[in-house]
Design a protein around this motif. Sequence first.
Motif, PDB file in Angstrom:
ATOM      1  N   LEU A 241     -15.217   8.137 -16.818  1.00 32.47           N
ATOM      2  CA  LEU A 241     -14.431   7.181 -17.595  1.00 32.47           C
ATOM      3  C   LEU A 241     -12.974   7.106 -17.141  1.00 32.47           C
ATOM      4  N   THR A 242     -12.594   7.924 -16.181  1.00 26.13           N
ATOM      5  CA  THR A 242     -11.273   7.762 -15.566  1.00 26.13           C
ATOM      6  C   THR A 242     -11.284   6.607 -14.574  1.00 26.13           C
ATOM      7  N   GLY A 243     -12.474   6.240 -14.110  1.00 21.11           N
ATOM      8  CA  GLY A 243     -12.615   5.189 -13.106  1.00 21.11           C
ATOM      9  C   GLY A 243     -12.609   5.693 -11.683  1.00 21.11           C
ATOM     10  N   LYS A 244     -12.480   7.006 -11.496  1.00 19.68           N
ATOM     11  CA  LYS A 244     -12.312   7.512 -10.127  1.00 19.68           C
ATOM     12  C   LYS A 244     -13.582   7.472  -9.291  1.00 19.68           C
ATOM     13  N   TYR A 245     -14.748   7.225  -9.928  1.00 21.83           N
ATOM     14  CA  TYR A 245     -15.992   7.168  -9.163  1.00 21.83           C
ATOM     15  C   TYR A 245     -16.506   5.736  -8.976  1.00 21.83           C
ATOM     16  N   LEU A 246     -15.769   4.756  -9.485  1.00 20.67           N
ATOM     17  CA  LEU A 246     -16.239   3.375  -9.407  1.00 20.67           C
ATOM     18  C   LEU A 246     -16.244   2.854  -7.969  1.00 20.67           C
ATOM     19  N   PRO A 288      -7.108   4.631 -18.443  1.00 18.85           N
ATOM     20  CA  PRO A 288      -8.516   4.663 -18.879  1.00 18.85           C
ATOM     21  C   PRO A 288      -8.940   5.992 -19.494  1.00 18.85           C
ATOM     22  N   ALA A 289      -8.492   7.100 -18.900  1.00 14.56           N
ATOM     23  CA  ALA A 289      -8.863   8.409 -19.435  1.00 14.56           C
ATOM     24  C   ALA A 289      -8.272   8.612 -20.820  1.00 14.56           C
ATOM     25  N   GLN A 290      -7.022   8.237 -20.985  1.00 13.71           N
ATOM     26  CA  GLN A 290      -6.390   8.423 -22.285  1.00 13.71           C
ATOM     27  C   GLN A 290      -7.021   7.539 -23.349  1.00 13.71           C
ATOM     28  N   MET A 291      -7.405   6.316 -22.976  1.00 11.23           N
ATOM     29  CA  MET A 291      -8.075   5.447 -23.938  1.00 11.23           C
ATOM     30  C   MET A 291      -9.402   6.066 -24.372  1.00 11.23           C
ATOM     31  N   ALA A 292     -10.169   6.572 -23.415  1.00 14.90           N
ATOM     32  CA  ALA A 292     -11.459   7.171 -23.731  1.00 14.90           C
ATOM     33  C   ALA A 292     -11.300   8.392 -24.624  1.00 14.90           C
ATOM     34  N   LEU A 293     -10.298   9.207 -24.347  1.00 16.82           N
ATOM     35  CA  LEU A 293     -10.060  10.403 -25.160  1.00 16.82           C
ATOM     36  C   LEU A 293      -9.564  10.029 -26.552  1.00 16.82           C
ATOM     37  N   ALA A 294      -8.661   9.059 -26.621  1.00 19.68           N
ATOM     38  CA  ALA A 294      -8.128   8.644 -27.917  1.00 19.68           C
ATOM     39  C   ALA A 294      -9.232   8.100 -28.807  1.00 19.68           C
ATOM     40  N   PHE A 295     -10.194   7.397 -28.219  1.00 20.15           N
ATOM     41  CA  PHE A 295     -11.311   6.869 -28.996  1.00 20.15           C
ATOM     42  C   PHE A 295     -12.104   8.007 -29.640  1.00 20.15           C
ATOM     43  N   VAL A 296     -12.352   9.066 -28.877  1.00 20.04           N
ATOM     44  CA  VAL A 296     -13.108  10.200 -29.409  1.00 20.04           C
ATOM     45  C   VAL A 296     -12.321  10.914 -30.502  1.00 20.04           C
TER      46      VAL A 296
END
Length: 346
Positions: A241-246, A288-296
């Motif tokens: 979810l950081t996008g680093k593997y896209l 992106p990582a912070q958004m994903a973490l904030a959602f959790v």
Amino acid sequence: MQYRPLGRTKLKVSALCLGTMTWGEQNTQKDAFAQIDRARDAGVNFIDAAEMYPVPPKAETYGETERILGNYLAERGNREDWIIASKVAGPGNWLPHIRDGMTRFTREHLTAALDASLKRLKTDYIDLYQLHWPDRSTNFFGNLGYRHNPDESITPIEDTLEVLDEFVKAGKIRHIGLSNETPWGVSRFLHLAESRGWPRIASIQNPYNLLNRTYEVGMAEISLREQTGLLAYSPLAFGTLTGKYLNGLSPEKGRLTLFSRFSRYTNPQAEQACARYVRLARDHGLDPAQMALAFVTRQPFVTSNIIGATNMDQLNRNLSSINMGLPDGVLEAIAEIHQSQPNPAP
């Protein structure tokens, strides 16, 4: 930092918990010490480990994560400042190096596991002792469908909970938790605690992230009504979810590059959903990582969000997520993506 009650205990844990499963594999002891110091400076008071760590598990590194954490506590002399959680490995023929494969939740095996963890951690007690996965075949570790085996030999939950009660009375552990559990398992532990006067579970450590929200289906209600909050692991879906593997990227030191065993986060459906979440974050000027973490972290059934990192930049960004609020427009867009592509990486 925010602090939240750990179940019905008197403990309050930070809303972000420092994960440790890379220590001893992708991170050295020096790295780990720096991570703990940085987390402490940010207000984190909660660290989660396991006897099985680091991951992937192997004989050469078994217990190294707990040893590193124990060395830190001994060197700094600040054990009382921390709420330390660890986990005892459940049964499985893929762990022959742990007690010669004897990882059932019986008196003998639990006693051996706890005493070894206490020795590695260099402490007299563990604040939260968790069963890493059930002593029965059920749907965890990415398996959604339950298949019943009436002939399976399992350790009765009554036997396990009775032993854990003795550990609490002896002062070796303060509270107990479950991990990778199901609604039936949680309900059974709660019923036995109430009817027998045994320790009540304080938390449930299961996966939860934008690509895997299955916890909301049957577990969230239990967490809220019974005060058995979620300790969310894999909040970044192993970094995807950081996008680093896209777009076919394989960063040299990325966990999914190094260890193919976590491929459930890279199936085509997960990659498509991940790309949409990453694009959503960037369109709104968010990391992106912070958004994903904030959602959790914002979910009402979450007690603490377990963050991990292999370098200090990652850790700093993850810690900063505690201050991120998500605008209504972002939350609405997340709901739309989830509705169209629900749980692509359970």
